[in-house]
Design a protein around this motif. Structure first.
Motif, PDB file in Angstrom:
ATOM      1  N   PRO A 190       0.804  -1.227   0.000  1.00 28.40           N
ATOM      2  CA  PRO A 190       0.000   0.000   0.000  1.00 28.40           C
ATOM      3  C   PRO A 190       0.835   1.275   0.000  1.00 28.40           C
ATOM      4  N   LEU A 191       2.053   1.220   0.536  1.00 26.74           N
ATOM      5  CA  LEU A 191       2.914   2.405   0.523  1.00 26.74           C
ATOM      6  C   LEU A 191       3.297   2.761  -0.914  1.00 26.74           C
ATOM      7  N   LYS A 484      10.032   7.160   5.164  1.00 24.93           N
ATOM      8  CA  LYS A 484       9.173   6.207   5.856  1.00 24.93           C
ATOM      9  C   LYS A 484       9.155   4.876   5.104  1.00 24.93           C
ATOM     10  N   VAL A 485       9.068   3.804   5.863  1.00 20.34           N
ATOM     11  CA  VAL A 485       8.923   2.465   5.313  1.00 20.34           C
ATOM     12  C   VAL A 485       7.681   1.830   5.922  1.00 20.34           C
ATOM     13  N   LYS A 531       8.727  -2.893   3.741  1.00 22.10           N
ATOM     14  CA  LYS A 531       8.633  -2.517   2.328  1.00 22.10           C
ATOM     15  C   LYS A 531       8.857  -1.026   2.152  1.00 22.10           C
ATOM     16  N   THR A 532       9.253  -0.650   0.948  1.00 20.16           N
ATOM     17  CA  THR A 532       9.547   0.747   0.647  1.00 20.16           C
ATOM     18  C   THR A 532       8.558   1.298  -0.370  1.00 20.16           C
ATOM     19  N   ASP A 533       8.589   2.624  -0.551  1.00 16.63           N
ATOM     20  CA  ASP A 533       7.648   3.234  -1.494  1.00 16.63           C
ATOM     21  C   ASP A 533       8.066   3.050  -2.943  1.00 16.63           C
ATOM     22  N   ILE A 538      12.743  -4.986   1.885  1.00 18.11           N
ATOM     23  CA  ILE A 538      14.104  -4.925   2.422  1.00 18.11           C
ATOM     24  C   ILE A 538      14.265  -5.745   3.707  1.00 18.11           C
ATOM     25  N   TYR A 539      13.186  -6.342   4.160  1.00 15.33           N
ATOM     26  CA  TYR A 539      13.262  -7.233   5.332  1.00 15.33           C
ATOM     27  C   TYR A 539      12.169  -8.265   5.195  1.00 15.33           C
TER      28      TYR A 539
END
Length: 546
Positions: A190-191, A484-485, A531-533, A538-539
């Motif tokens: 969703p990000l 932000k993540v 997760k990233t935008d 990443i994890y």
């Protein structure tokens, strides 16, 4: 917290690679591709002002040349840099690869378009072409794997005609399409979807709230979210101005119920009535939280069926409910908690959405609810829907509740928690209809109106469990110390059973502190995703909180 062995990481990652038409990870990805947007076969980059309406069955991939030495030689001899690359696409059925580059060039006469094939390399079955408007130039490198493709030159010329510069096809690009493309039904990010919607190459016209609705829906699943808070602040502002003083005046009435008394009143209603309908705004977790808290009251008064709008109850033996296949609304953690509790209490959970072609949606929904009564005439049913489906009388439209009343002969009790927003000292305020008959303020036929100011918290979901501070650490976090993540917490039992179909118990945004991320969780075992935008994970590990 103890790290433990993870399961299914590569499977999930591979699934995500297949799921997204545009994959934005990779060290060699072109920066020009950051503003790429896709709607099935239509492509647009709003920073370059380039659109391409591809044929069907096109596949987009990472904007990178890879190790194509032959292609690089053609580019070098024509002064094209790999940094100019903004799009890579394949027409696999035709065995064709396409690479698109962008350059600023000497401007042509205003509005004059120039399109031509620059190079045709017969040996390598490669065409290099350009199309220019003003100072914007698009170059395409097209290669076929078939040495005897007589239609290849026709394909290239047709492709030239499909490239638009300084023109967006609004019929091919909309907030709906961006939402569908970037918010898939299985384990969405969703990000990332929020970023794509927020930066969409579209104008949000006043009165057209598509952007707001989709942004709010996507962001509702992520707590600690400033964008979501700002969206709701604007959304609620006018209604609070309309209702604050009225609700304050009504709060002293004996038959206006507050907090725990709300559940006492609904218990009285439930004893005497066979069907209760409650609505929601689809981007309010607090509405799902109230519905969840109401379950015990209803169960104690003979309710044994829960039916949901937009819900698909079909699951295989290896899938528990809720999961991502159940429908888009269950993606949100508190909706999933609502369903988990209903199942734990012994409710039969089903969906009443209408999928029958040629049948009015509202009528089809009502018929599906009536089917429960046909099988069990004494069934007591809790119906949970969105917005106006609970309306038993409307001046303009005929909604599900009115159809249900006609078909079943049962007058359902309807509770509306979407109409009124007000600042109250109480978390919950239940108001009988008789106090809200002014149609200029309240355009709803509901029997009761709920002012819901609950504050969703995982501690409400797990009231008798000890919470402990949890720290996860990874070197990759330091790359996002200013961004932000998204952290997704998945119950490990559900993850172990369903992998990427498991819905998080909590999702929240946070800015990492160097290499660490801190949060609280109840004692237990979980699988954590970060997760990233830009749609990277990443994890991806399991942890034990003890």
């Amino acid at each position: 917290m103890t790290p433990i062995k993870t399961f299914g990481i590569m499977y999930r990652f591979f699934h995500l690679l297949l799921l997204f038409l545009f994959i934005s990870c990779g060290s060699n990805k072109s920066k020009l591709s950051d503003r790429n947007y896709f709607n099935r076969n239509y492509f647009y980059n709003d920073s370059l002002k380039v659109g391409i309406d591809f044929d069907k069955n096109i596949q987009f991939r990472e904007a990178s040349l890879g190790k194509e030495k032959e292609l690089k030689q053609v580019l070098k001899s024509n002064n094209i840099s790999s940094k100019d690359l903004f799009l890579v696409a394949d027409a696999k059925e035709n065995g064709i690869e396409m690479y698109f580059f962008y350059q600023n060039a000497q401007p042509l006469v205003a509005n004059f378009k120039n399109a031509k094939i620059l190079v045709s390399v017969a040996i390598n079955n490669t065409f290099l072409f350009e199309k220019q408007k003003g100072k914007r130039k698009v170059l395409g490198l097209v290669k076929t794997n078939s040495r005897k493709d007589k239609n290849f030159s026709v394909f290239v010329n047709d492709l030239l005609n499909k490239i638009d510069i300084d023109s967006l096809n609004t019929n091919k690009m909309s907030y709906v399409s961006i939402f569908v493309k970037n918010f898939p039904g299985i384990h969405p990010n969703p990000l990332y979807a929020s970023k794509k919607l927020e930066t969409a190459p579209l104008k949000s016209e006043k009165g057209n709230d598509d952007k707001f609705q989709f942004l709010s829906t996507v962001n509702a699943s992520m707590s600690n979210n400033k964008l979501y808070d700002s969206l709701l602040l604007d959304y609620e502002k006018e209604r609070k101005q309309n209702f604050n003083s009225l609700i304050a005046d009504l709060s002293s009435k004996e038959d206006v119920y507050k907090d725990d008394l709300v559940f006492g009143k609904i218990a009285e209603i439930a004893k005497e009535n066979q069907v209760i309908m409650l609505n929601e705004d689809h981007y309010y977790p607090k509405h799902r939280l109230f519905a969840m808290e109401l379950l015990e009251t209803l169960k104690a008064n003979g309710y044994n069926y829960l039916t949901l709008e937009g819900f698909n109850s079909k699951s295989s033996e290896k899938e528990s409910t809720p999961n991502y296949k159940n429908g888009i609304y269950t993606d949100e953690p508190y909706f999933a908690h609502f369903i988990r509790k209903a199942i734990a209490l012994g409710f039969t959970v089903s969906g009443h959405e209408n999928f029958e072609k040629g049948v009015d949606r509202e009528l089809g929904q009502a018929k599906n609810i009536v089917k429960i009564l046909e099988k069990n005439p004494s069934a007591k049913i809790f119906v949970y829907v969105g917005h106006s489906h609970i309306e038993k009388k409307d001046d303009k439209d005929k909604w599900m509740a009115e159809y249900f009343k006609e078909l079943s002969g049962i007058n359902p009790i309807t509770i509306n928690q979407t109409v009124i927003c007000a600042d109250t000292k109480q978390d919950l305020t239940l108001i009988p209809r008789k106090y809200l008959t002014d149609k200029t303020k309240v355009k709803s036929s509901a029997d009761y109106f709920l002012v819901n100011n609950l504050k969703p918290s995982l501690k409400i979901i797990y009231p008798n469990v000890e919470f402990k501070k949890t720290i996860i650490k990874d070197k990759k976090f330091s790359d996002y110390k200013n961004n932000k993540v998204l952290v997704e917490i998945v119950d490990f039992k559900e993850f172990d059973l369903m992998k990427n179909l498991a819905i998080p118990i909590k999702s929240f945004l946070i800015i990492p502190r160097n290499e660490t991320i801190n949060f609280e969780l109840p004692i237990g075992t979980y699988h954590i995703f970060v997760k990233t935008d830009d749609d990277k994970t990443i994890y991806d590990q399991a942890i034990i909180v003890n």
